[in-house]
Write a protein that holds these residues in place. Structure first.
Motif, short mmCIF file in Angstrom:
data_model
loop_
_atom_site.label_atom_id
_atom_site.label_comp_id
_atom_site.label_asym_id
_atom_site.label_seq_id
_atom_site.Cartn_x
_atom_site.Cartn_y
_atom_site.Cartn_z
N ARG A 24 3.17 -4.58 -5.20
CA ARG A 24 3.00 -3.21 -4.72
C ARG A 24 2.27 -3.24 -3.38
NH1 ARG A 24 0.84 1.87 -8.31
NH2 ARG A 24 2.96 1.84 -9.06
N VAL A 25 2.92 -2.70 -2.36
CA VAL A 25 2.38 -2.75 -1.00
C VAL A 25 2.04 -1.34 -0.50
CG1 VAL A 25 2.81 -3.46 1.39
CG2 VAL A 25 3.75 -4.81 -0.50
N LEU A 26 0.83 -1.20 0.05
CA LEU A 26 0.47 0.06 0.72
C LEU A 26 0.71 -0.12 2.21
CD1 LEU A 26 -1.02 2.84 1.05
CD2 LEU A 26 -3.14 1.53 1.21
N ALA A 83 2.28 4.91 2.61
CA ALA A 83 3.44 4.75 1.72
C ALA A 83 3.18 3.59 0.79
CB ALA A 83 4.68 4.48 2.55
N VAL A 84 3.44 3.81 -0.49
CA VAL A 84 3.29 2.74 -1.48
C VAL A 84 4.69 2.32 -1.91
CG1 VAL A 84 2.31 2.09 -3.71
CG2 VAL A 84 1.10 3.72 -2.24
N VAL A 85 5.01 1.05 -1.66
CA VAL A 85 6.37 0.55 -1.94
C VAL A 85 6.25 -0.66 -2.87
CG1 VAL A 85 8.47 -0.42 -0.90
CG2 VAL A 85 7.15 1.32 0.34
N GLU A 86 6.98 -0.63 -4.00
CA GLU A 86 6.90 -1.78 -4.90
C GLU A 86 8.28 -2.37 -5.19
OE1 GLU A 86 4.98 -0.61 -8.56
OE2 GLU A 86 6.80 0.33 -9.33
N THR A 97 -3.58 1.57 -6.63
CA THR A 97 -4.00 0.16 -6.75
C THR A 97 -2.97 -0.85 -6.19
OG1 THR A 97 -3.11 0.07 -8.99
CG2 THR A 97 -5.46 0.59 -8.76
N PRO A 98 -2.77 -0.83 -4.85
CA PRO A 98 -1.80 -1.78 -4.27
C PRO A 98 -2.33 -3.22 -4.33
CG PRO A 98 -2.99 -0.64 -2.54
CD PRO A 98 -3.41 0.01 -3.83
N ASP A 99 -1.40 -4.19 -4.34
CA ASP A 99 -1.79 -5.61 -4.33
C ASP A 99 -2.21 -6.04 -2.92
OD1 ASP A 99 -1.01 -6.08 -7.08
OD2 ASP A 99 1.04 -5.75 -6.36
N VAL A 100 -1.61 -5.39 -1.94
CA VAL A 100 -1.87 -5.74 -0.55
C VAL A 100 -1.62 -4.52 0.33
CG1 VAL A 100 0.49 -6.62 -0.22
CG2 VAL A 100 -1.34 -7.49 1.22
N ALA A 101 -2.28 -4.47 1.48
CA ALA A 101 -2.05 -3.37 2.43
C ALA A 101 -1.45 -3.93 3.71
CB ALA A 101 -3.34 -2.64 2.73
N ALA A 102 -0.45 -3.26 4.24
CA ALA A 102 0.17 -3.67 5.50
C ALA A 102 -0.12 -2.60 6.54
CB ALA A 102 1.67 -3.86 5.32
N ALA A 122 8.00 1.72 6.78
CA ALA A 122 8.57 0.58 7.50
C ALA A 122 7.64 -0.63 7.47
CB ALA A 122 8.88 0.98 8.94
N VAL A 123 6.34 -0.40 7.65
CA VAL A 123 5.41 -1.54 7.67
C VAL A 123 5.24 -2.13 6.26
CG1 VAL A 123 3.23 -0.22 7.57
CG2 VAL A 123 3.26 -2.42 8.69
N ALA A 124 5.37 -1.28 5.23
CA ALA A 124 5.34 -1.78 3.84
C ALA A 124 6.58 -2.62 3.56
CB ALA A 124 5.24 -0.60 2.87
#
Lengths: 187, 187
Positions: free
Chosen positions: B2-4, B16-19, B60-65, B144-146
């Protein structure tokens, strides 16, 4: 009045707590906040936030004075200082403390008497005014911006008082004169 | 994973939260965080911090971009974006979430296939990839960055696997051959 002066930076941030009034200023606390260069930038910014929040909680200033930033020739450095400055303003904002911002010229004018003063002169003046015992220029700059706020606040208090003593604006004085004439005519 | 994704700004920040994984990405949350222009800058930065912290806590994202910043021609705007970016990185750092940073070119390459893609193309691709229903470009940029991080992570996982399958470096292979010859001679 107790003023927190801050000279922002990612690696080194100067903080100084100065209380009293111009002519009788007292340095309550002065320190340099360092963040660890080996850690990631978000970790350093988080650390900076916590350390600034600690100072705010420990010394409960009435107001914070922060130097305004101008871009240096090194864009990468400027960016990092900008990010650090954002974190510092955020910590102050979250503590509910009002922020006053001053340009480097305003700070030098307040401390040394003229806006083109050199770094050494600022350091000499702050150590004389506050008996500051530190050779870190970040700490001297934090002291200087706190002193600057004390001077400016005194100045606006004085001009405010003078205006209040003078009583009113031209319009208010004209109204008062008209009312006095009206009252005199009635008697 | 899961990426923020975050597109930083003082007035408007896209999140944006993208998983999922490339080819099967799912948009969990997309929003624009606005701060009130009429309030002071420290108050806006404090507000931005709280809103970003809310997103981190809720999703709770695993990582942030986060997109890397480059100075625009307007120094005042650049300064404010830098300050907002610092606050966002600080909120992510304090939540203990790892931050990956990407240049605008890397983001466009990952989403559109080439680094010089226009804003409209990025928006069209993100809405196609994630069924995004928003015409705010800050939100599209956050998506886009996620997506970019998902692609990059997949790529490094694949190359990592390939390297692990190949077993070792040339030195390790030479050592293994020498050991095999030694073992053969002993028997």
């Amino acid at each position: 009045m107790r003023v927190l002066g801050v000279d922002p930076g990612l690696g080194r941030t100067g903080v100084a707590v100065v209380e009293g009034a111009p002519g009788a200023l007292r340095l309550v606390h002065a320190a340099r906040i360092d963040t660890v260069p080996q850690t990631s930038e978000p970790a350093r910014l988080a650390n900076l936030y916590d350390l600034v929040a600690d100072v705010l909680e420990s010394y409960t200033p009435d107001v914070a004075a922060v130097e305004q930033l101008f871009f240096s020739t090194n864009r990468r450095t400027a960016m990092r200082v900008g990010e650090a400055r954002g974190v510092i303003l955020c910590a102050i904002g979250r503590a509910g403390v009002h922020v006053a911002e001053y340009t480097p010229t305003q700070v030098k004018e307040a401390v040394c008497g003229y806006g083109a003063a050199h770094k050494k002169q600022v350091m000499r003046m702050t150590s004389r005014l506050l008996a500051l015992d530190s050779d870190a220029d970040d700490v001297a700059d934090a002291c200087a911006v706190a002193v600057c706020h004390h001077h400016r606040a005194r100045l606006s208090a004085l001009t405010g008082t003078r205006r209040r003593q003078a009583g009113s604006s031209p319009l208010e004085r004209a109204v008062a004169r008209a009312r006095a004439r009206f009252e005199a005519a009635r008697r």
